[in-house]
Design an enzyme around this catalytic site. Structure first.
Site, mmCIF file in Angstrom:
data_model
loop_
_atom_site.group_PDB
_atom_site.id
_atom_site.type_symbol
_atom_site.label_atom_id
_atom_site.label_comp_id
_atom_site.label_asym_id
_atom_site.label_seq_id
_atom_site.Cartn_x
_atom_site.Cartn_y
_atom_site.Cartn_z
ATOM 1 C CG LEU A 1 -2.150 -0.801 1.244
ATOM 2 C CD1 LEU A 1 -2.913 -0.729 2.524
ATOM 3 C CD2 LEU A 1 -2.961 -0.362 0.134
ATOM 4 C CE LYS B 1 -12.576 -9.468 14.519
ATOM 5 N NZ LYS B 1 -12.929 -8.119 14.272
ATOM 6 C CD GLU C 1 -13.657 -5.456 6.763
ATOM 7 O OE1 GLU C 1 -14.382 -6.166 6.526
ATOM 8 O OE2 GLU C 1 -13.373 -4.805 7.733
#
Ligand code: 0O2
Length: 207
Positions: free
Chosen positions: A27, A51, A145
């Site tokens: 990214l 997570k 995600e």
């Protein structure tokens, strides 16, 4: 608290850790190149997280699945989570295009909650990507995600998130209604800011 073999758990988490590192680097390259080519940085800030074990298991339980690695990998889509916060609405869609046009990731799923907000009033663009991770013996595509939203949408979502955790159970109906109203107001502000941005851009181009 978790009846999964600790070695298997560790191995699975390691793979997601690698995916997070890889996605972060990819990214950064994509967005830096965009900034260089356009002399404009659409990103306000980026947050990322893995997570936690308890959140993974809680989500799996809420979805009604038995605790095992297979179910986690199949049903928990945000073990690796990135949030890209940008200034203007057009930045959100530009970033979505940058990611979708990149040959680096595979797009697994996308949800435009800006065009189609959730019932709660939540808005954001979600992209679920598959990140190629080079393991010792093979390349594995690992899911992550990416949530892309404006500063205003982020403001709403973080306050809403806090309320959800502070309140004992369900958010009372009148508060839900007020949150929905705030989300509508934020939408109007985002559109006004987008308009201002375009006016300023034209002004600079014609100078
Ligand atoms: P957290 O603590 O942010 O990680 P999924 O839940 O992924 O299995 P779904 O519903 O298709 O399935 O996923 P979706 O809608 O693409 O993404 C869910 C995530 O979006 C949530 O993750 C939140 O981060 C965010 N989100 C969705 N709805 C709301 C909302 O009403 N308010 C806020 N503040 N955030 C929302 P988690 O795991 O639920 O939470």
């Amino acid at each position: 608290m978790n009846n999964i073999n600790p070695k298997d758990w560790e191995k699975m988490l390691l793979k997601y850790k690698f995916a997070k590192i890889k996605l972060e680097a990819d990214l950064e390259i994509l967005l830096r190149e965009y900034e260089y080519n356009n002399e404009y940085n659409p990103v306000e800030h980026i947050k990322s997280r893995l997570k936690s074990e308890s959140s993974i298991l809680k989500k799996l339980e809420e979805k009604g699945y038995e605790q095992n690695i297979e179910n986690i990998e199949k049903h928990i889509h945000d073990i690796v989570g990135f949030r890209i916060v940008c200034s203007f609405l057009s930045d959100v869609y530009d970033i979505v295009s940058i990611i979708k046009n990149s040959k680096t990731f595979r797009i697994k799923n996308e949800s435009d909650y800006i065009a189609n907000p959730k019932d709660t009033g939540y808005t954001s663009y979600h992209l679920n990507v598959l990140v190629p991770v080079q393991l010792e013996e093979e390349v594995e595509y690992v899911e992550a995600e990416i949530q892309i939203r404006t500063v205003a949408m982020d403001f709403w979502a973080s306050l809403d998130h806090k309320l959800q955790y502070k309140l004992p159970k369900e958010i009372p109906l009148h508060l839900q209604r007020e949150l929905l109203e705030c989300s509508d107001e934020i939408k109007v502000i985002d559109m006004k800011m987008q308009h201002l941005y375009e006016v300023v851009k034209k002004y600079i181009e014609n100078k």
